[in-house]
Design a protein around this motif. Structure first.
Motif, PDB file in Angstrom:
ATOM      1  N   HIS A   1       0.855  -1.197   0.000  1.00  0.00           N
ATOM      2  CA  HIS A   1       0.000   0.000   0.000  1.00  0.00           C
ATOM      3  C   HIS A   1       0.888   1.242   0.000  1.00  0.00           C
ATOM      4  O   HIS A   1       1.255   1.762   1.065  1.00  0.00           O
TER       5      HIS A   1
ATOM      6  N   HIS B   1       1.194   4.880  -2.324  1.00  0.00           N
ATOM      7  CA  HIS B   1       0.686   5.721  -3.416  1.00  0.00           C
ATOM      8  C   HIS B   1       1.852   6.429  -4.111  1.00  0.00           C
ATOM      9  O   HIS B   1       2.666   7.066  -3.437  1.00  0.00           O
TER      10      HIS B   1
ATOM     11  N   HIS C   1     -10.005   1.160  -0.032  1.00  0.00           N
ATOM     12  CA  HIS C   1      -9.825   1.940   1.189  1.00  0.00           C
ATOM     13  C   HIS C   1     -11.161   1.935   1.933  1.00  0.00           C
ATOM     14  O   HIS C   1     -12.183   2.320   1.358  1.00  0.00           O
TER      15      HIS C   1
ATOM     16  N   HIS D   1      -6.288   0.059   5.089  1.00  0.00           N
ATOM     17  CA  HIS D   1      -6.468   0.516   6.481  1.00  0.00           C
ATOM     18  C   HIS D   1      -7.438  -0.401   7.249  1.00  0.00           C
ATOM     19  O   HIS D   1      -7.009  -1.334   7.882  1.00  0.00           O
TER      20      HIS D   1
ATOM     21  N   ASP E   1       1.934   3.783   2.864  1.00  0.00           N
ATOM     22  CA  ASP E   1       0.897   4.719   2.401  1.00  0.00           C
ATOM     23  C   ASP E   1       1.497   5.829   1.531  1.00  0.00           C
ATOM     24  O   ASP E   1       1.517   5.700   0.316  1.00  0.00           O
TER      25      ASP E   1
END
Ligand SMILES: [Zn+2]
Length: 340
Positions: free
Chosen positions: A16, A18, A202, A226, A283
């Motif tokens: 995960h 971005h 998400h 998450h 993240d």
């Protein structure tokens, strides 16, 4: 520090991360300067607070605000290729051996009217070149944004379906999960699943536990981004264990967005010990100013034992969007490090 706590040396997996949150401020600033793009400040140091969390008080809108300068920014192919290359380079430098990098093609496309299909080609070519240069494996997850109008999302999703499993291993929907329901995405999610891509959503970050139920039960998500809110509903913890759904947890991000009050209060370890398939991820490393090694250190300081950290990595292998033989290879690679 014992060898077992040298987390940078550990071969790691990030499921995960971005791309939009992996852009070096130095690179952003240089691109803006060389293209004559106007910025709200004149020096790199003055720009940093627009892009990164420093001692900002934990707050979700403040965290999201760090993406503001980046959206509609991307001036040309070279800029997009450069940030894609560097994102993979930075992961490799931190000894991430397998990275599932996610991004929204329309994020990079819409400012200058690029075709999402072209953006996909630029990002993947550059990221794969970095992967080859640095000895890391990278795969891609396409993102859509809940809060984007569907007129923006649909061309991106169509390009992803067109590119198919040769270019992407998974699909994700990120963004504001409180004010924007997933209903408009339902027919698209069906097509995504049919196309053979893995599905991660998400859910249960800023939004309620019910969103995690929706992601698991209604949309049959393989993984949840998450999902910390499942602790509000014991039946969801049971469902998560039963289904073996992967939970992509991102500790520092959750503290910075005020999703959890502190690292110590993060439910990742407790969920792991209850049998949930918890994984540890970064993240938005540049926005949070962290590496995945920092996340392992944070997890260790918040109570994860070395064995539990290895279990979280084994969960990452288990829930990676890879075929069985590749997952076995990956697990062997992790095992061989810890045997020596
Ligand atoms: Zn995320």
């Amino acid at each position: 520090m014992t060898a077992d706590q040298d987390f940078r040396a550990w071969p790691k997996i990030d499921l995960h991360r971005h791309l939009e949150g992996s852009i070096r401020p130095e690179t952003f600033f240089e691109i803006a300067q060389t293209r004559g793009i106007e910025l709200p400040a004149q020096t790199l140091e003055e720009i940093r607070p627009f892009l990164q969390i420093a001692d900002d008080p934990p707050d979700f809108p403040n965290f999201l605000g760090k993406f503001k300068l980046l959206s509609c920014f991307w001036p040309d192919r070279e800029a997009i290729e450069r940030v894609s290359y560097e994102a993979v380079e930075d992961a490799a430098h931190d000894n991430v051996v397998y990275l599932e990098l996610r991004y929204a093609p329309v994020h990079f496309a819409r400012g200058r009217g690029f075709k999402p299909a072209d953006v996909i080609e630029w990002v993947h070519t550059a990221a794969r070149r970095a992967a080859g240069d640095r000895g890391i494996r990278v795969e891609f997850i396409a993102c859509a944004g809940r809060h984007f109008p569907m007129e923006i999302n649909v061309p991106g999703i169509e390009a992803v379906l067109e590119a198919g499993p040769e270019e992407f291993v998974g699909f994700d929907i990120a963004g504001d999960e409180i004010n924007f329901p997933l209903d408009p995405f339902a027919p698209w999610l069906e097509r995504i699943k049919e196309s053979g891509l893995g599905l991660t959503l998400h859910a249960g970050e800023a939004g309620p536990a019910e969103n995690v139920r929706e992601a698991m039960a209604r949309f049959d998500a393989d993984r949840i981004g998450h999902g910390v809110r499942i602790t509000d509903d014991e039946s969801l913890v049971e469902m998560a264990v039963e289904r073996g759904t992967g939970f992509e947890m991102c500790l520092t991000s959750n503290v910075q967005t005020a999703t959890v009050p502190s690292l110590q209060a993060h439910p990742a370890r407790s969920l792991l010990t209850q049998g949930v398939c918890v994984t540890l991820n970064s993240d938005d490393p540049q926005i949070s100013r962290i590496t995945l090694s920092d996340e392992f250190k944070a997890a260790s300081e918040s109570g994860f034992s070395s064995t539990e950290l290895k279990a979280a990595l084994a969960n990452s292998v288990k829930s990676a969007f890879l075929n069985e033989s590749d997952r076995n290879d990956l697990q062997n690679r992790l095992n061989s490090y810890h045997k020596t």
